[in-house]
Design a protein around this motif. Structure first.
Motif, PDB file in Angstrom:
ATOM      1  N   VAL A 210       0.860  -1.182   0.000  1.00 15.66           N
ATOM      2  CA  VAL A 210       0.000   0.000   0.000  1.00 15.66           C
ATOM      3  C   VAL A 210       0.896   1.232   0.000  1.00 15.66           C
ATOM      4  O   VAL A 210       1.902   1.257   0.715  1.00 15.66           O
ATOM      5  CB  VAL A 210      -0.906   0.019   1.257  1.00 15.66           C
ATOM      6  N   PRO A 211       0.579   2.264  -0.780  1.00 15.19           N
ATOM      7  CA  PRO A 211       1.361   3.502  -0.702  1.00 15.19           C
ATOM      8  C   PRO A 211       1.360   4.064   0.716  1.00 15.19           C
ATOM      9  O   PRO A 211       0.475   3.724   1.526  1.00 15.19           O
ATOM     10  CB  PRO A 211       0.629   4.439  -1.675  1.00 15.19           C
ATOM     11  N   PRO A 212       2.326   4.911   1.067  1.00 18.35           N
ATOM     12  CA  PRO A 212       2.425   5.438   2.432  1.00 18.35           C
ATOM     13  C   PRO A 212       1.101   6.012   2.936  1.00 18.35           C
ATOM     14  O   PRO A 212       0.388   6.708   2.217  1.00 18.35           O
ATOM     15  CB  PRO A 212       3.494   6.526   2.299  1.00 18.35           C
ATOM     16  N   LEU A 213       0.797   5.712   4.188  1.00 15.79           N
ATOM     17  CA  LEU A 213      -0.453   6.137   4.810  1.00 15.79           C
ATOM     18  C   LEU A 213      -0.160   7.253   5.807  1.00 15.79           C
ATOM     19  O   LEU A 213       0.551   7.045   6.798  1.00 15.79           O
ATOM     20  CB  LEU A 213      -1.114   4.951   5.516  1.00 15.79           C
ATOM     21  N   ALA A 214      -0.731   8.432   5.549  1.00 17.38           N
ATOM     22  CA  ALA A 214      -0.424   9.615   6.353  1.00 17.38           C
ATOM     23  C   ALA A 214      -1.394   9.836   7.502  1.00 17.38           C
ATOM     24  O   ALA A 214      -1.254  10.782   8.253  1.00 17.38           O
ATOM     25  CB  ALA A 214      -0.384  10.851   5.458  1.00 17.38           C
ATOM     26  N   ASN A 215      -2.391   8.980   7.636  1.00 21.97           N
ATOM     27  CA  ASN A 215      -3.348   9.106   8.737  1.00 21.97           C
ATOM     28  C   ASN A 215      -3.415   7.787   9.499  1.00 21.97           C
ATOM     29  O   ASN A 215      -4.452   7.117   9.503  1.00 21.97           O
ATOM     30  CB  ASN A 215      -4.726   9.506   8.195  1.00 21.97           C
ATOM     31  N   PRO A 216      -2.309   7.406  10.150  1.00 18.80           N
ATOM     32  CA  PRO A 216      -2.225   6.070  10.753  1.00 18.80           C
ATOM     33  C   PRO A 216      -3.301   5.793  11.796  1.00 18.80           C
ATOM     34  O   PRO A 216      -3.804   4.667  11.873  1.00 18.80           O
ATOM     35  CB  PRO A 216      -0.829   6.068  11.385  1.00 18.80           C
ATOM     36  N   SER A 217      -3.649   6.778  12.597  1.00 20.13           N
ATOM     37  CA  SER A 217      -4.609   6.537  13.674  1.00 20.13           C
ATOM     38  C   SER A 217      -5.939   6.029  13.134  1.00 20.13           C
ATOM     39  O   SER A 217      -6.483   5.025  13.625  1.00 20.13           O
ATOM     40  CB  SER A 217      -4.822   7.820  14.476  1.00 20.13           C
ATOM     41  N   ALA A 218      -6.457   6.681  12.106  1.00 23.73           N
ATOM     42  CA  ALA A 218      -7.738   6.278  11.523  1.00 23.73           C
ATOM     43  C   ALA A 218      -7.627   4.908  10.859  1.00 23.73           C
ATOM     44  O   ALA A 218      -8.533   4.069  10.969  1.00 23.73           O
ATOM     45  CB  ALA A 218      -8.202   7.318  10.513  1.00 23.73           C
ATOM     46  N   VAL A 219      -6.510   4.675  10.174  1.00 21.19           N
ATOM     47  CA  VAL A 219      -6.311   3.396   9.496  1.00 21.19           C
ATOM     48  C   VAL A 219      -6.249   2.255  10.503  1.00 21.19           C
ATOM     49  O   VAL A 219      -6.893   1.210  10.326  1.00 21.19           O
ATOM     50  CB  VAL A 219      -5.017   3.423   8.650  1.00 21.19           C
ATOM     51  N   LEU A 220      -5.509   2.435  11.577  1.00 24.88           N
ATOM     52  CA  LEU A 220      -5.357   1.385  12.577  1.00 24.88           C
ATOM     53  C   LEU A 220      -6.675   1.097  13.278  1.00 24.88           C
ATOM     54  O   LEU A 220      -6.993  -0.056  13.598  1.00 24.88           O
ATOM     55  CB  LEU A 220      -4.281   1.789  13.593  1.00 24.88           C
ATOM     56  N   THR A 221      -7.469   2.139  13.516  1.00 24.67           N
ATOM     57  CA  THR A 221      -8.796   1.953  14.113  1.00 24.67           C
ATOM     58  C   THR A 221      -9.688   1.134  13.187  1.00 24.67           C
ATOM     59  O   THR A 221     -10.413   0.233  13.625  1.00 24.67           O
ATOM     60  CB  THR A 221      -9.452   3.308  14.405  1.00 24.67           C
ATOM     61  N   THR A 222      -9.612   1.432  11.894  1.00 25.95           N
ATOM     62  CA  THR A 222     -10.401   0.685  10.902  1.00 25.95           C
ATOM     63  C   THR A 222      -9.967  -0.776  10.848  1.00 25.95           C
ATOM     64  O   THR A 222     -10.796  -1.686  10.772  1.00 25.95           O
ATOM     65  CB  THR A 222     -10.260   1.324   9.513  1.00 25.95           C
ATOM     66  N   MET A 223      -8.651  -1.024  10.879  1.00 22.43           N
ATOM     67  CA  MET A 223      -8.156  -2.402  10.845  1.00 22.43           C
ATOM     68  C   MET A 223      -8.613  -3.174  12.080  1.00 22.43           C
ATOM     69  O   MET A 223      -8.919  -4.366  12.004  1.00 22.43           O
ATOM     70  CB  MET A 223      -6.622  -2.420  10.772  1.00 22.43           C
ATOM     71  N   LEU A 224      -8.658  -2.490  13.208  1.00 18.87           N
ATOM     72  CA  LEU A 224      -9.099  -3.136  14.444  1.00 18.87           C
ATOM     73  C   LEU A 224     -10.555  -3.590  14.329  1.00 18.87           C
ATOM     74  O   LEU A 224     -10.922  -4.680  14.781  1.00 18.87           O
ATOM     75  CB  LEU A 224      -8.921  -2.186  15.619  1.00 18.87           C
ATOM     76  N   LYS A 225     -11.369  -2.780  13.692  1.00 21.20           N
ATOM     77  CA  LYS A 225     -12.780  -3.137  13.493  1.00 21.20           C
ATOM     78  C   LYS A 225     -12.938  -4.292  12.501  1.00 21.20           C
ATOM     79  O   LYS A 225     -13.852  -5.104  12.627  1.00 21.20           O
ATOM     80  CB  LYS A 225     -13.556  -1.920  12.988  1.00 21.20           C
ATOM     81  N   LYS A 226     -12.041  -4.357  11.533  1.00 23.66           N
ATOM     82  CA  LYS A 226     -12.136  -5.399  10.501  1.00 23.66           C
ATOM     83  C   LYS A 226     -11.437  -6.703  10.892  1.00 23.66           C
ATOM     84  O   LYS A 226     -11.632  -7.723  10.224  1.00 23.66           O
ATOM     85  CB  LYS A 226     -11.522  -4.886   9.193  1.00 23.66           C
TER      86      LYS A 226
END
Length: 250
Positions: A210-226
């Motif tokens: 995946v290209p670099p992710l500049a909003n890690p907090s939101a991404v990690l929260t989403t991964m936790l839900k999934k």
């Protein structure tokens, strides 16, 4: 210090350059060895022996497949978590290794890439063993963070001065959507790893697919839900198909 991003066979390749040498943030696939060496020689105008350290984040073909060949070619040392040495051990491990190599070709086909040589030794022989919170040898600004879940030995690499982090397969993309990786052998550990990375307040996540992710907090929260509750790997997938067919016959 410079970060160079190369397009690999099925993943991004991250190469760190400074005056003392070159650091490869993952072992690439066997198909990427010539690509890495050519980039060092012809793009960076440096000797391939300037590659000093190869980190293997986990044992899958696109992360460990080129490590031994690159070491033999450049003289670089390989660093990895202690559990890498046993991941493909035994009959079940060898079977998983064959399946993972075949999955690499499948992914390459989906990307429109031809089938290339990706076979590699299933048992890694690292020169340096890395544990949680260790600094990389000769690169003290980079810290190891143990992030299991995808396997039992995944590590991520944190650049402490900038709080940027390479997380390998902690986050992947499936049909345009960010998702937890497959296989996901240890879902509880995966969730703990997500929380661990989130607590570090990282500014940018660098991923293998995946290209670099500049909003890690939101991404990690989403991964936790999934994140799934039960493991998702070759064995569970096979068992699920068999049980599904048996139920359909009742």
């Amino acid at each position: 210090m410079k970060l160079h991003t190369l397009s690999g066979y099925i993943q991004f390749i991250y190469l760190i350059e400074d005056e003392q040498g070159l650091l490869l943030l993952d072992g690439c696939s066997r198909a990427d060895v010539k690509r890495v060496c050519s980039f060092i020689k012809y793009e960076l105008k440096r000797s391939i022996t300037d590659l000093k350290l190869i980190v293997v984040t986990h044992m899958h073909p696109d992360h460990a497949g080129g490590a031994h060949k690159l070491r033999a070619t450049t003289g670089a040392k390989i660093a990895a978590h202690p559990n890498t040495r046993n991941w493909y051990a035994g009959m079940s491990g060898r079977t998983a290794h064959v399946i993972d190599v075949m999955l690499t070709w499948w992914v390459a086909g989906r990307l429109g890439k031809p089938k290339r040589k990706v076979w590699y030794p299933p048992l890694l022989q690292p020169d340096i063993l890395l544990n949680d919170r260790d600094a990389l040898p000769d690169y003290p600004a980079f810290q190891v963070v143990y992030t299991p879940g995808h396997t039992n030995h995944d590590i991520s690499i944190l650049h402490m001065p900038t709080q940027q982090m390479y997380v390998a397969d902690l986050v992947v993309r499936v049909k345009g959507e960010l998702m937890p990786p497959y296989p996901l052998c240890h879902p509880n550990q995966y969730k703990q790893s997500l929380a661990k990375v989130a607590a570090l307040n990282v500014t940018t996540l660098y991923c293998a697919h995946v290209p670099p992710l500049a909003n890690p907090s939101a991404v990690l929260t989403t991964m936790l839900k999934k994140a799934p509750t039960f493991p998702k790997n070759h064995w569970y997938s096979f068992k699920g198909r068999v049980l599904g067919k048996l139920r359909s016959k009742r």
